[in-house]
Design an enzyme around this catalytic site. Sequence first.
Site, PDB file in Angstrom:
ATOM      1  N   GLY A  10     -56.614  12.211  51.527  1.00 28.40           N
ATOM      2  CA  GLY A  10     -55.918  10.967  51.188  1.00 28.40           C
ATOM      3  C   GLY A  10     -56.795  10.106  50.306  1.00 28.40           C
ATOM      4  CB  ALA A  11     -57.140   9.690  46.872  1.00 24.74           C
ATOM      5  N   GLY A  12     -55.716   7.065  49.028  1.00 26.09           N
ATOM      6  CA  GLY A  12     -55.245   5.681  48.990  1.00 26.09           C
ATOM      7  C   GLY A  12     -56.420   4.756  49.288  1.00 26.09           C
ATOM      8  N   GLY A  15     -58.760   6.069  52.184  1.00 24.99           N
ATOM      9  CA  GLY A  15     -59.599   7.212  51.829  1.00 24.99           C
ATOM     10  C   GLY A  15     -60.713   6.811  50.876  1.00 24.99           C
ATOM     11  CG  PHE A 113     -47.626 -12.600  53.924  1.00 19.86           C
ATOM     12  CD1 PHE A 113     -47.697 -12.973  52.602  1.00 19.86           C
ATOM     13  CD2 PHE A 113     -47.270 -11.284  54.220  1.00 19.86           C
ATOM     14  CE1 PHE A 113     -47.418 -12.070  51.579  1.00 19.86           C
ATOM     15  CE2 PHE A 113     -46.989 -10.368  53.210  1.00 19.86           C
ATOM     16  CZ  PHE A 113     -47.063 -10.762  51.887  1.00 19.86           C
ATOM     17  CG  ASP A 208     -47.506  16.000  54.001  1.00 20.97           C
ATOM     18  OD1 ASP A 208     -46.332  15.826  54.379  1.00 20.97           O
ATOM     19  OD2 ASP A 208     -47.832  16.142  52.808  1.00 20.97           O
ATOM     20  CD  GLN A 227     -43.226  -4.150  59.384  1.00 18.02           C
ATOM     21  OE1 GLN A 227     -43.935  -3.932  58.399  1.00 18.02           O
ATOM     22  NE2 GLN A 227     -43.541  -5.027  60.310  1.00 18.02           N
ATOM     23  CG  HIS A 229     -40.053  -5.510  54.202  1.00 16.44           C
ATOM     24  ND1 HIS A 229     -39.377  -6.540  53.607  1.00 16.44           N
ATOM     25  CD2 HIS A 229     -41.375  -5.764  54.027  1.00 16.44           C
ATOM     26  CE1 HIS A 229     -40.262  -7.386  53.087  1.00 16.44           C
ATOM     27  NE2 HIS A 229     -41.475  -6.941  53.337  1.00 16.44           N
ATOM     28  CG  LEU A 239     -41.284  -4.477  49.610  1.00 18.28           C
ATOM     29  CD1 LEU A 239     -40.636  -4.511  50.977  1.00 18.28           C
ATOM     30  CD2 LEU A 239     -42.783  -4.392  49.745  1.00 18.28           C
ATOM     31  CD  GLU A 242     -43.694 -11.103  55.528  1.00 18.94           C
ATOM     32  OE1 GLU A 242     -43.023 -10.197  56.061  1.00 18.94           O
ATOM     33  OE2 GLU A 242     -44.743 -11.533  56.016  1.00 18.94           O
ATOM     34  NE  ARG A 273     -43.379  -7.684  56.561  1.00 23.91           N
ATOM     35  CZ  ARG A 273     -44.233  -7.020  55.829  1.00 23.91           C
ATOM     36  NH1 ARG A 273     -44.527  -5.766  56.116  1.00 23.91           N
ATOM     37  NH2 ARG A 273     -44.815  -7.587  54.792  1.00 23.91           N
ATOM     38  CG  HIS A 337     -42.140  -1.949  54.607  1.00 24.93           C
ATOM     39  ND1 HIS A 337     -42.273  -1.653  53.266  1.00 24.93           N
ATOM     40  CD2 HIS A 337     -43.137  -2.818  54.900  1.00 24.93           C
ATOM     41  CE1 HIS A 337     -43.314  -2.317  52.778  1.00 24.93           C
ATOM     42  NE2 HIS A 337     -43.857  -3.026  53.747  1.00 24.93           N
ATOM     43  NE  ARG A 372     -47.470  -3.084  57.974  1.00 23.73           N
ATOM     44  CZ  ARG A 372     -47.401  -3.671  56.772  1.00 23.73           C
ATOM     45  NH1 ARG A 372     -48.303  -4.577  56.416  1.00 23.73           N
ATOM     46  NH2 ARG A 372     -46.438  -3.367  55.926  1.00 23.73           N
ATOM     47  CB  SER A 377     -50.645  -2.585  56.170  1.00 22.74           C
ATOM     48  OG  SER A 377     -50.853  -1.256  55.848  1.00 22.74           O
ATOM     49  CG  LEU A 378     -52.550  -4.110  51.182  1.00 20.97           C
ATOM     50  CD1 LEU A 378     -52.521  -5.051  49.985  1.00 20.97           C
ATOM     51  CD2 LEU A 378     -52.669  -2.671  50.708  1.00 20.97           C
TER      52      LEU A 378
HETATM   53  C1  LIG Z   1     -43.705  -1.013  48.625  1.00 22.38           C
HETATM   54  C2  LIG Z   1     -44.776  -1.347  49.625  1.00 22.38           C
HETATM   55  C3  LIG Z   1     -45.409  -2.577  49.564  1.00 22.38           C
HETATM   56  C4  LIG Z   1     -46.407  -2.901  50.495  1.00 22.38           C
HETATM   57  N1  LIG Z   1     -47.006  -4.121  50.427  1.00 22.38           N
HETATM   58  C5  LIG Z   1     -47.993  -4.431  51.295  1.00 22.38           C
HETATM   59  C6  LIG Z   1     -48.682  -5.668  51.212  1.00 22.38           C
HETATM   60  O1  LIG Z   1     -48.431  -6.497  50.337  1.00 22.38           O
HETATM   61  N2  LIG Z   1     -49.653  -5.929  52.114  1.00 22.38           N
HETATM   62  C7  LIG Z   1     -49.986  -5.040  53.088  1.00 22.38           C
HETATM   63  O2  LIG Z   1     -50.874  -5.330  53.879  1.00 22.38           O
HETATM   64  N3  LIG Z   1     -49.359  -3.838  53.169  1.00 22.38           N
HETATM   65  C8  LIG Z   1     -48.386  -3.516  52.306  1.00 22.38           C
HETATM   66  N4  LIG Z   1     -47.766  -2.295  52.401  1.00 22.38           N
HETATM   67  C9  LIG Z   1     -48.295  -1.274  53.315  1.00 22.38           C
HETATM   68  C10 LIG Z   1     -49.585  -0.672  52.722  1.00 22.38           C
HETATM   69  O3  LIG Z   1     -49.497  -0.630  51.331  1.00 22.38           O
HETATM   70  C11 LIG Z   1     -49.839   0.747  53.232  1.00 22.38           C
HETATM   71  O4  LIG Z   1     -49.700   0.810  54.621  1.00 22.38           O
HETATM   72  C12 LIG Z   1     -51.257   1.192  52.865  1.00 22.38           C
HETATM   73  O5  LIG Z   1     -51.506   0.985  51.496  1.00 22.38           O
HETATM   74  C13 LIG Z   1     -51.477   2.638  53.242  1.00 22.38           C
HETATM   75  O6  LIG Z   1     -52.721   3.044  52.725  1.00 22.38           O
HETATM   76  P1  LIG Z   1     -53.370   4.429  53.149  1.00 22.38           P
HETATM   77  O7  LIG Z   1     -54.667   4.511  52.458  1.00 22.38           O
HETATM   78  O8  LIG Z   1     -53.368   4.540  54.630  1.00 22.38           O
HETATM   79  O9  LIG Z   1     -52.358   5.537  52.608  1.00 22.38           O
HETATM   80  P2  LIG Z   1     -51.661   5.746  51.168  1.00 22.38           P
HETATM   81  O10 LIG Z   1     -51.996   4.709  50.192  1.00 22.38           O
HETATM   82  O11 LIG Z   1     -50.221   5.985  51.461  1.00 22.38           O
HETATM   83  O12 LIG Z   1     -52.335   7.079  50.646  1.00 22.38           O
HETATM   84  C14 LIG Z   1     -52.060   8.344  51.218  1.00 22.38           C
HETATM   85  C15 LIG Z   1     -52.857   9.391  50.487  1.00 22.38           C
HETATM   86  O13 LIG Z   1     -52.728  10.635  51.197  1.00 22.38           O
HETATM   87  C16 LIG Z   1     -52.515  11.685  50.293  1.00 22.38           C
HETATM   88  N5  LIG Z   1     -51.762  12.750  50.984  1.00 22.38           N
HETATM   89  C17 LIG Z   1     -50.672  12.633  51.769  1.00 22.38           C
HETATM   90  N6  LIG Z   1     -50.267  13.846  52.191  1.00 22.38           N
HETATM   91  C18 LIG Z   1     -51.127  14.759  51.667  1.00 22.38           C
HETATM   92  C19 LIG Z   1     -51.221  16.183  51.699  1.00 22.38           C
HETATM   93  N7  LIG Z   1     -50.341  16.943  52.374  1.00 22.38           N
HETATM   94  N8  LIG Z   1     -52.230  16.769  51.008  1.00 22.38           N
HETATM   95  C20 LIG Z   1     -53.121  16.033  50.304  1.00 22.38           C
HETATM   96  N9  LIG Z   1     -53.056  14.682  50.219  1.00 22.38           N
HETATM   97  C21 LIG Z   1     -52.078  14.061  50.895  1.00 22.38           C
HETATM   98  C22 LIG Z   1     -51.739  11.058  49.150  1.00 22.38           C
HETATM   99  O14 LIG Z   1     -51.893  11.799  47.978  1.00 22.38           O
HETATM  100  C23 LIG Z   1     -52.424   9.680  49.060  1.00 22.38           C
HETATM  101  O15 LIG Z   1     -53.564   9.761  48.249  1.00 22.38           O
HETATM  102  C24 LIG Z   1     -46.760  -1.963  51.487  1.00 22.38           C
HETATM  103  C25 LIG Z   1     -46.140  -0.725  51.539  1.00 22.38           C
HETATM  104  C26 LIG Z   1     -45.129  -0.436  50.638  1.00 22.38           C
HETATM  105  C27 LIG Z   1     -44.436   0.891  50.776  1.00 22.38           C
END
Ligand SMILES: Cc1cc2nc3c(=O)[nH]c(=O)nc-3n(C[C@H](O)[C@H](O)[C@H](O)COP(=O)(O)OP(=O)(O)OC[C@H]3O[C@@H](n4cnc5c(N)ncnc54)[C@H](O)[C@@H]3O)c2cc1C
Length: 567
Positions: A10-12, A15, A113, A208, A227, A229, A239, A242, A273, A337, A372, A377-378
């Site tokens: 995961g590169a969010g 990660g 918020f 996954d 959740q 939204h 989205l 908020e 929410r 959401h 939440r 979450s960020l």
């Molecule tokens: C539209 C939207 C707006 C939002 N706005 C806010 C906000 O303003 N403030 C807030 O606090 N939260 C917000 N959230 C929630 C928040 O953005 C997320 O919960 C958070 O960014 C998740 O980050 P993460 O690093 O856990 O996962 P993600 O950013 O979802 O990253 C997941 C990573 O896992 C990788 N991955 C997944 N499955 C596999 C696989 N099988 N093999 C290899 N790689 C895989 C993907 O490639 C990706 O790199 C929002 C969510 C959405 C949907």
Amino acid sequence: MKIHDILIVGAGLTGLRAAFEGITADLDVAVLTKVHPLRSHSCAAQGGVNAAIDKDDDWRDHAYDTVKGADFIGDEDSIELMCKEAPQAVLDLDDLGCPFSRNEDGSIAQRAFGGASFARTAYAADRTGHAMLHTLWEQAIKHGTHIYQEYHLLKIIKNKLGHACGVVAMEIATGKLEVIRAKTVLIATGGYGRVYKANTNAMINTGDGIALAMKAGANLADLEFVQFHPTGLKTSGILISEGVRGEGAYLIGKDGKRFMSKYAPNKLELASRDVVSRSEAMEIMAGNGVDGAVFLDVRHLGRDLILERLPQIRQLSIDFEGVDPVDKPIPVRPTCHYTMGGIRTEKLGQTNVKGLYSAGEASCTSVHGANRLGANSLLETIVFGKFVGKEMVRFIKQDYIQQEDLTVDEDVCKDTVELLNKIKNQSSESGIRPAILREKLTEAMNKFVGVFRNEELLAQGLEKILEVKADFEKVCVDDKSDCFNTDLLTTLELGNLILLAEATVKSALERKESRGAHTREEYPARDDENYRKHTIASINDKGHVVISYEPVRLVNNDRYKPVERVY
Ligand SMILES: Cc1cc2nc3c(=O)[nH]c(=O)nc-3n(C[C@H](O)[C@H](O)[C@H](O)COP(=O)(O)OP(=O)(O)OC[C@H]3O[C@@H](n4cnc5c(N)ncnc54)[C@H](O)[C@@H]3O)c2cc1C
């Protein structure tokens, strides 16, 4: 064979934040992701990130708001860590160059918020996740982090001691399977909001990592808390942050009048929410909606403010709903959401499988409990990304036993190869197309496991999901090739969604109370005596999804005693 110290799937934000800790501790860190890192769902986050930075704010108030928002089922050790560390976590990003919006005096700007007692949400216009993710991506490049880009996780592998020691993944460009070994594995694969037909999530949010961790023996927790939204666009579910209500937008019904004073007399549109989503659903059911939606009205904020602080939501409304919010209210409705549940972890991301960690939306450490708070979450991603990173570094430097390396099965890929062959070899004549099953699954979740639930609805939902599960045995794909076979990969994602849907409905059936995002019509009250506990879903020896419970982690003699939750 090369063995990484830390393998992060995961590169969010989670990660990449964890990777930063590993690299700066001079360890061998690799990040594996199925899409380019900047396409992770974190990039879509709009509204902002909470932190008690202001001198008149206090992290303890933030912690209380979070415990209350969670409807008194969040783990308080994790919540305290998150809220206390929030200011530093945001300042870390500021130092790395994240372009947060500013006040006149140069300090970081913050907006109101939902569910918060103070305007403590820092933001970068309405593209906060985008700004944060680019900042951490720059660091990953600068430090030469090894990225397995466009690799799809297929299995978490364990050694003979039962410790996680790597993964099996497919290189998407070639279809080649690779075994990637590591001393520790972090699952940071995000949530599974795509299990609902109407949702705000990216196509890739198919849970996954959560499903595969469950198959590898990890416990999942609190999947029943999903959740909704309050402001997904009516037609697409995209989205509308908020942050828009934080800037002063109103919710109105068909009659053009605000309705939130009936449901949350103090906080109105900025109640949490779950409360706002339920209120909208009730207005719609009572006939005060139009075509299944109510309206978000920003007209009174004026064109200048909308263009300065909410440019993206204006564009989204124009492009996807055909409405310019400068002139007209935006049709919105409750939309799936965020998944509060996930891989059960201790405070620092440890799961019940040694060597396997989880953080971010994929995990349930449980800072969000039953509901939440927006912008937490960020925050979770950057605080727990940081601390799980530090914990993995500590584990490798202090506790890791070198001899463990040698003990992986030779035929570790066998079951994965068999599964891929089975799907590819299923004939198109007798097989079932994945799109049909996906439609049936996600519609069932929307219809039977939505904002309001009861025994009958949930039982019908489970029946439909089990039908889809049985049909999945005959699933077929048209593309039999190895190169970029998205037909095959989305089918594997569907398999993960089916498992998580089953575990979600089973968890929801067993929770016979109403708490946070989980509303049971026949049990309208919260029942602290019997249900102030986490639902654990796991797979037993026979391969069945089973439910058990775990106590909530309280601090200091239950410092945050449950009270009635009003806004
Ligand atoms: C539209 C939207 C707006 C939002 N706005 C806010 C906000 O303003 N403030 C807030 O606090 N939260 C917000 N959230 C929630 C928040 O953005 C997320 O919960 C958070 O960014 C998740 O980050 P993460 O690093 O856990 O996962 P993600 O950013 O979802 O990253 C997941 C990573 O896992 C990788 N991955 C997944 N499955 C596999 C696989 N099988 N093999 C290899 N790689 C895989 C993907 O490639 C990706 O790199 C929002 C969510 C959405 C949907």
